[in-house]
Design a protein around this motif. Sequence first.
Motif, PDB file in Angstrom:
ATOM      1  N   THR A  38      72.855  20.678  33.689  1.00 22.73           N
ATOM      2  CA  THR A  38      72.931  19.826  34.874  1.00 22.73           C
ATOM      3  C   THR A  38      71.592  19.820  35.599  1.00 22.73           C
ATOM      4  O   THR A  38      71.079  18.758  35.962  1.00 22.73           O
ATOM      5  CB  THR A  38      74.043  20.325  35.823  1.00 22.73           C
ATOM      6  N   SER A  39      71.015  20.991  35.786  1.00 23.26           N
ATOM      7  CA  SER A  39      69.708  21.092  36.444  1.00 23.26           C
ATOM      8  C   SER A  39      68.635  20.369  35.643  1.00 23.26           C
ATOM      9  O   SER A  39      67.771  19.693  36.208  1.00 23.26           O
ATOM     10  CB  SER A  39      69.309  22.558  36.603  1.00 23.26           C
ATOM     11  N   PHE A  40      68.676  20.504  34.324  1.00 25.65           N
ATOM     12  CA  PHE A  40      67.702  19.834  33.469  1.00 25.65           C
ATOM     13  C   PHE A  40      67.834  18.313  33.576  1.00 25.65           C
ATOM     14  O   PHE A  40      66.825  17.609  33.688  1.00 25.65           O
ATOM     15  CB  PHE A  40      67.874  20.286  32.013  1.00 25.65           C
ATOM     16  N   ALA A  41      69.048  17.808  33.586  1.00 31.33           N
ATOM     17  CA  ALA A  41      69.274  16.359  33.717  1.00 31.33           C
ATOM     18  C   ALA A  41      68.771  15.859  35.071  1.00 31.33           C
ATOM     19  O   ALA A  41      68.160  14.787  35.157  1.00 31.33           O
ATOM     20  CB  ALA A  41      70.748  16.031  33.534  1.00 31.33           C
ATOM     21  N   GLN A  42      68.997  16.634  36.120  1.00 28.68           N
ATOM     22  CA  GLN A  42      68.511  16.252  37.437  1.00 28.68           C
ATOM     23  C   GLN A  42      66.983  16.264  37.487  1.00 28.68           C
ATOM     24  O   GLN A  42      66.366  15.395  38.098  1.00 28.68           O
ATOM     25  CB  GLN A  42      69.096  17.182  38.505  1.00 28.68           C
ATOM     26  N   SER A  43      66.367  17.230  36.828  1.00 30.89           N
ATOM     27  CA  SER A  43      64.902  17.287  36.766  1.00 30.89           C
ATOM     28  C   SER A  43      64.341  16.090  36.010  1.00 30.89           C
ATOM     29  O   SER A  43      63.316  15.526  36.401  1.00 30.89           O
ATOM     30  CB  SER A  43      64.446  18.579  36.094  1.00 30.89           C
ATOM     31  N   LEU A  44      64.995  15.715  34.926  1.00 32.00           N
ATOM     32  CA  LEU A  44      64.574  14.524  34.177  1.00 32.00           C
ATOM     33  C   LEU A  44      64.664  13.271  35.036  1.00 32.00           C
ATOM     34  O   LEU A  44      63.761  12.427  35.028  1.00 32.00           O
ATOM     35  CB  LEU A  44      65.439  14.339  32.925  1.00 32.00           C
ATOM     36  N   ALA A  45      65.760  13.152  35.762  1.00 31.08           N
ATOM     37  CA  ALA A  45      65.935  11.989  36.636  1.00 31.08           C
ATOM     38  C   ALA A  45      64.828  11.942  37.685  1.00 31.08           C
ATOM     39  O   ALA A  45      64.249  10.877  37.943  1.00 31.08           O
ATOM     40  CB  ALA A  45      67.312  12.044  37.307  1.00 31.08           C
ATOM     41  N   HIS A  46      64.524  13.080  38.274  1.00 31.29           N
ATOM     42  CA  HIS A  46      63.468  13.152  39.283  1.00 31.29           C
ATOM     43  C   HIS A  46      62.109  12.813  38.675  1.00 31.29           C
ATOM     44  O   HIS A  46      61.313  12.093  39.278  1.00 31.29           O
ATOM     45  CB  HIS A  46      63.454  14.544  39.920  1.00 31.29           C
ATOM     46  N   LEU A  47      61.846  13.330  37.481  1.00 29.02           N
ATOM     47  CA  LEU A  47      60.574  13.107  36.797  1.00 29.02           C
ATOM     48  C   LEU A  47      60.330  11.622  36.527  1.00 29.02           C
ATOM     49  O   LEU A  47      59.219  11.119  36.695  1.00 29.02           O
ATOM     50  CB  LEU A  47      60.534  13.890  35.480  1.00 29.02           C
TER      51      LEU A  47
END
Length: 140
Positions: A38-47
């Motif tokens: 979940t954190s990784f997906a959120q980081s990708l979205a932010h990136l």
Amino acid sequence: MATPKSSTSPWILLALASGAFAALNGLFAKLTTDTNTTSFAQSLAHLFGLDSSPFLELLVRGACLGLNVLCNIIMWALFTRALTAGPSTVKVSITNTSANFLATALFGMIIFREAVGGLWWVGAAMMGAGCILVGMREGA
């Protein structure tokens, strides 16, 4: 001019690679359901300047599931080739299991920040020594 042969037998490399892919299989299986995903997906979205959405998280989890299946296929292909090329099934299985065990511990420490204490390493060394003894018993 003849090319020099490698001193490492091909079955050893195949068995080590098979064990590493087995560990990757477990890694991606865990990432399919873990909160770190979940954190990784959120980081990708932010990136990429996207809104964090359940669809992106589902896509990342689906990719992890696909990589899980792919690593499993590769692991079995390498393992069967190692069995064919190896001197004995015991030696190939021991090498594969040892590589899997150590790679899994390293992935756990690096990716999931799992604590691996001294007692674990003592146990791992004892298992390794036992594997070596069994392998020596098999003969050359």
